[in-house]
Design a protein around this motif. Sequence first.
Motif, PDB file in Angstrom:
ATOM      1  N   SER A  51     -10.898  13.968  -8.533  1.00 36.56           N
ATOM      2  CA  SER A  51      -9.508  14.428  -8.600  1.00 36.56           C
ATOM      3  C   SER A  51      -8.592  13.543  -7.768  1.00 36.56           C
ATOM      4  CB  SER A  51      -9.399  15.890  -8.149  1.00 36.56           C
ATOM      5  OG  SER A  51      -9.727  16.034  -6.778  1.00 36.56           O
ATOM      6  N   ALA A  52      -9.126  12.947  -6.704  1.00 38.53           N
ATOM      7  CA  ALA A  52      -8.339  12.010  -5.899  1.00 38.53           C
ATOM      8  C   ALA A  52      -8.003  10.768  -6.720  1.00 38.53           C
ATOM      9  CB  ALA A  52      -9.108  11.618  -4.642  1.00 38.53           C
ATOM     10  N   VAL A  53      -8.962  10.272  -7.483  1.00 33.43           N
ATOM     11  CA  VAL A  53      -8.726   9.089  -8.307  1.00 33.43           C
ATOM     12  C   VAL A  53      -7.662   9.384  -9.366  1.00 33.43           C
ATOM     13  CG1 VAL A  53      -9.765   7.462  -9.914  1.00 33.43           C
ATOM     14  CG2 VAL A  53     -11.038   8.190  -7.889  1.00 33.43           C
ATOM     15  N   ILE A  54      -7.760  10.534 -10.004  1.00 36.78           N
ATOM     16  CA  ILE A  54      -6.774  10.909 -11.021  1.00 36.78           C
ATOM     17  C   ILE A  54      -5.387  11.026 -10.407  1.00 36.78           C
ATOM     18  CG2 ILE A  54      -6.078  12.732 -12.629  1.00 36.78           C
ATOM     19  CD1 ILE A  54      -9.082  13.285 -13.059  1.00 36.78           C
TER      20      ILE A  54
ATOM     21  N   VAL B 109       0.852  -1.194   0.000  1.00 36.73           N
ATOM     22  CA  VAL B 109       0.000   0.000   0.000  1.00 36.73           C
ATOM     23  C   VAL B 109       0.882   1.237   0.000  1.00 36.73           C
ATOM     24  CG1 VAL B 109      -1.676   1.343   1.325  1.00 36.73           C
ATOM     25  CG2 VAL B 109      -1.892  -1.149   1.216  1.00 36.73           C
ATOM     26  N   ARG B 110       0.527   2.183  -0.841  1.00 38.16           N
ATOM     27  CA  ARG B 110       1.165   3.503  -0.814  1.00 38.16           C
ATOM     28  C   ARG B 110       0.095   4.544  -0.559  1.00 38.16           C
ATOM     29  NH1 ARG B 110       3.308   5.188  -5.437  1.00 38.16           N
ATOM     30  NH2 ARG B 110       2.265   3.659  -6.767  1.00 38.16           N
ATOM     31  N   VAL B 111       0.505   5.646   0.055  1.00 36.47           N
ATOM     32  CA  VAL B 111      -0.449   6.674   0.463  1.00 36.47           C
ATOM     33  C   VAL B 111      -0.097   8.005  -0.195  1.00 36.47           C
ATOM     34  CG1 VAL B 111      -1.501   7.895   2.409  1.00 36.47           C
ATOM     35  CG2 VAL B 111      -0.751   5.507   2.674  1.00 36.47           C
ATOM     36  N   VAL B 112      -1.097   8.617  -0.804  1.00 37.19           N
ATOM     37  CA  VAL B 112      -0.976   9.977  -1.321  1.00 37.19           C
ATOM     38  C   VAL B 112      -1.814  10.872  -0.421  1.00 37.19           C
ATOM     39  CG1 VAL B 112      -1.420  11.520  -3.273  1.00 37.19           C
ATOM     40  CG2 VAL B 112      -0.650   9.163  -3.689  1.00 37.19           C
ATOM     41  N   ARG B 113      -1.156  11.781   0.257  1.00 36.12           N
ATOM     42  CA  ARG B 113      -1.863  12.705   1.155  1.00 36.12           C
ATOM     43  C   ARG B 113      -2.146  14.025   0.433  1.00 36.12           C
ATOM     44  NH1 ARG B 113      -1.148  11.877   6.956  1.00 36.12           N
ATOM     45  NH2 ARG B 113       0.013   9.955   7.372  1.00 36.12           N
ATOM     46  N   ARG B 114      -3.376  14.487   0.556  1.00 34.60           N
ATOM     47  CA  ARG B 114      -3.734  15.786  -0.023  1.00 34.60           C
ATOM     48  C   ARG B 114      -4.119  16.747   1.099  1.00 34.60           C
ATOM     49  NH1 ARG B 114      -7.020  15.426  -5.457  1.00 34.60           N
ATOM     50  NH2 ARG B 114      -8.812  14.976  -4.116  1.00 34.60           N
ATOM     51  N   GLU B 115      -4.009  18.016   0.841  1.00 35.12           N
ATOM     52  CA  GLU B 115      -4.112  19.007   1.912  1.00 35.12           C
ATOM     53  C   GLU B 115      -5.540  19.319   2.329  1.00 35.12           C
ATOM     54  OE1 GLU B 115      -1.910  22.433   0.806  1.00 35.12           O
ATOM     55  OE2 GLU B 115       0.035  21.428   0.923  1.00 35.12           O
ATOM     56  N   GLY B 116      -6.504  18.937   1.543  1.00 36.75           N
ATOM     57  CA  GLY B 116      -7.884  19.231   1.904  1.00 36.75           C
ATOM     58  C   GLY B 116      -8.842  18.309   1.189  1.00 36.75           C
ATOM     59  N   LYS B 117     -10.125  18.533   1.416  1.00 35.21           N
ATOM     60  CA  LYS B 117     -11.154  17.723   0.784  1.00 35.21           C
ATOM     61  C   LYS B 117     -11.384  18.261  -0.624  1.00 35.21           C
ATOM     62  CE  LYS B 117     -15.621  15.596   1.791  1.00 35.21           C
ATOM     63  NZ  LYS B 117     -16.820  15.618   2.679  1.00 35.21           N
ATOM     64  N   LEU B 118     -10.635  17.715  -1.574  1.00 35.71           N
ATOM     65  CA  LEU B 118     -10.591  18.249  -2.935  1.00 35.71           C
ATOM     66  C   LEU B 118     -11.480  17.492  -3.912  1.00 35.71           C
ATOM     67  CD1 LEU B 118      -6.736  18.856  -3.110  1.00 35.71           C
ATOM     68  CD2 LEU B 118      -8.540  20.448  -2.407  1.00 35.71           C
ATOM     69  N   GLY B 119     -12.125  16.438  -3.457  1.00 34.96           N
ATOM     70  CA  GLY B 119     -13.076  15.742  -4.313  1.00 34.96           C
ATOM     71  C   GLY B 119     -12.624  14.367  -4.754  1.00 34.96           C
ATOM     72  N   LEU B 120     -13.614  13.470  -4.923  1.00 36.85           N
ATOM     73  CA  LEU B 120     -13.318  12.076  -5.235  1.00 36.85           C
ATOM     74  C   LEU B 120     -12.653  11.913  -6.594  1.00 36.85           C
ATOM     75  CD1 LEU B 120     -15.452   8.991  -4.494  1.00 36.85           C
ATOM     76  CD2 LEU B 120     -14.703   9.362  -6.832  1.00 36.85           C
TER      77      LEU B 120
ATOM     78  N   LEU C  31      -8.826  14.458 -18.580  1.00 34.41           N
ATOM     79  CA  LEU C  31      -9.948  14.053 -17.741  1.00 34.41           C
ATOM     80  C   LEU C  31     -10.363  15.230 -16.874  1.00 34.41           C
ATOM     81  CD1 LEU C  31      -8.694  10.506 -16.643  1.00 34.41           C
ATOM     82  CD2 LEU C  31     -10.361  11.050 -18.434  1.00 34.41           C
ATOM     83  N   ASP C  32     -11.605  15.647 -17.025  1.00 31.59           N
ATOM     84  CA  ASP C  32     -12.088  16.829 -16.309  1.00 31.59           C
ATOM     85  C   ASP C  32     -13.490  16.558 -15.770  1.00 31.59           C
ATOM     86  OD1 ASP C  32     -12.221  19.419 -15.312  1.00 31.59           O
ATOM     87  OD2 ASP C  32     -13.019  20.232 -17.197  1.00 31.59           O
ATOM     88  N   PRO C  33     -13.616  15.596 -14.863  1.00 26.35           N
ATOM     89  CA  PRO C  33     -14.942  15.214 -14.377  1.00 26.35           C
ATOM     90  C   PRO C  33     -15.518  16.223 -13.388  1.00 26.35           C
ATOM     91  CG  PRO C  33     -13.265  14.002 -13.210  1.00 26.35           C
ATOM     92  CD  PRO C  33     -12.548  14.806 -14.260  1.00 26.35           C
ATOM     93  N   ILE C  34     -16.832  16.205 -13.300  1.00 29.63           N
ATOM     94  CA  ILE C  34     -17.550  16.992 -12.304  1.00 29.63           C
ATOM     95  C   ILE C  34     -18.204  16.009 -11.344  1.00 29.63           C
ATOM     96  CG2 ILE C  34     -19.394  18.667 -11.916  1.00 29.63           C
ATOM     97  CD1 ILE C  34     -19.034  19.539 -14.824  1.00 29.63           C
ATOM     98  N   GLY C  35     -17.997  16.201 -10.052  1.00 27.90           N
ATOM     99  CA  GLY C  35     -18.630  15.304  -9.095  1.00 27.90           C
ATOM    100  C   GLY C  35     -17.895  13.985  -8.953  1.00 27.90           C
ATOM    101  N   PHE C  36     -18.656  12.914  -8.749  1.00 29.16           N
ATOM    102  CA  PHE C  36     -18.101  11.621  -8.359  1.00 29.16           C
ATOM    103  C   PHE C  36     -17.811  10.693  -9.535  1.00 29.16           C
ATOM    104  CE2 PHE C  36     -19.015  13.241  -4.452  1.00 29.16           C
ATOM    105  CZ  PHE C  36     -19.291  12.381  -3.415  1.00 29.16           C
ATOM    106  N   LYS C  37     -18.356  10.938 -10.712  1.00 27.19           N
ATOM    107  CA  LYS C  37     -18.405   9.912 -11.752  1.00 27.19           C
ATOM    108  C   LYS C  37     -17.199   9.942 -12.680  1.00 27.19           C
ATOM    109  CE  LYS C  37     -22.142   8.469  -9.905  1.00 27.19           C
ATOM    110  NZ  LYS C  37     -22.018   7.319  -8.990  1.00 27.19           N
ATOM    111  N   ILE C  38     -16.038   9.664 -12.118  1.00 26.73           N
ATOM    112  CA  ILE C  38     -14.818   9.595 -12.906  1.00 26.73           C
ATOM    113  C   ILE C  38     -14.902   8.463 -13.925  1.00 26.73           C
ATOM    114  CG2 ILE C  38     -13.731   8.187 -11.110  1.00 26.73           C
ATOM    115  CD1 ILE C  38     -11.959  10.596 -13.559  1.00 26.73           C
ATOM    116  N   ASN C  39     -15.587   7.361 -13.596  1.00 25.08           N
ATOM    117  CA  ASN C  39     -15.667   6.241 -14.542  1.00 25.08           C
ATOM    118  C   ASN C  39     -16.412   6.626 -15.812  1.00 25.08           C
ATOM    119  OD1 ASN C  39     -18.074   6.211 -12.781  1.00 25.08           O
ATOM    120  ND2 ASN C  39     -18.688   4.465 -14.023  1.00 25.08           N
ATOM    121  N   LEU C  40     -17.422   7.473 -15.700  1.00 25.26           N
ATOM    122  CA  LEU C  40     -18.158   7.922 -16.879  1.00 25.26           C
ATOM    123  C   LEU C  40     -17.258   8.768 -17.775  1.00 25.26           C
ATOM    124  CD1 LEU C  40     -20.837   7.988 -18.358  1.00 25.26           C
ATOM    125  CD2 LEU C  40     -21.506   9.953 -16.966  1.00 25.26           C
TER     126      LEU C  40
END
Length: 253
Positions: A76-79, A63-74, A174-183
């Motif tokens: 963008s976290a996946v990307i 397991v590797r961990v990527v830490r982000r500084e705030g709640k930036l969205g699902l 990739l420029d998703p809005i909201g949660f649907k990165i798979n779409l």
Amino acid sequence: MSIPTISLVVPTYNERENLPLLLDKIFAALHKYNISGEVVVVDDNSPDGTADLAEELGKTYPVRVVRREGKLGLSSAVIAGWNAALGELVGVIDADLSHDPNILPDMVYSITHGGADVALGSRYIPGGGVSNWPWYRRITSLVAVLMGRLIAPVNDVTSGYMVFRREIIRDVELDPIGFKINLEVLIKAHYKTVTEVPFIFVDRYAGKSKFNGGEIKAYLIHLSRLFAYWIRVRPQRQRIKYTKCPLPAEQDS
């Protein structure tokens, strides 16, 4: 360091209760079929200490961990996780245990041996389904899926659970809005074949659901943008049957 077959991204925010069980299930499923893998946990500064726990679990699992500084969205976290991934294949799974890790071998094998470029965990094909959802959640999901099917080559366009060849998103914006990165991936990525593997979606094991009216609004805006993109490009894709992963002894025989 050897390159894993699959890098699975787990975006997290306050998922400390779910993470140990999720990792145990993921690596049990992969190891059973001798599939090498890593998990990339992308944490948005969870106040419950999810990132610290993930690093501790990294002493037991790959397991590797990527830490982000705030709640930036699902999305963008996946990307961010995909950008950090080492695997030949990349994917995403929810941290809340709603996605069944036991179908991961079939998803991976469908790509490595079955001719698919993308494998999607699907609730809306035979063998799939949802469990313990209220009626309004079921209706909302079905309406969203039916709308997305107009441009996406799959039955479950809002699944959120997918694996694919990493090269299909190379040079793709990739420029998703909201949660649907798979779409976003299903419409914009450079691929020819996609398959769906059935699973039963269950409500989260612990914690609070992030589903709300804001997510519905974001989906509608996102879908309208992807409609415009699809009309311009008209990509040609083929849906194929998934390939079940044999046990290692069966592969050798």
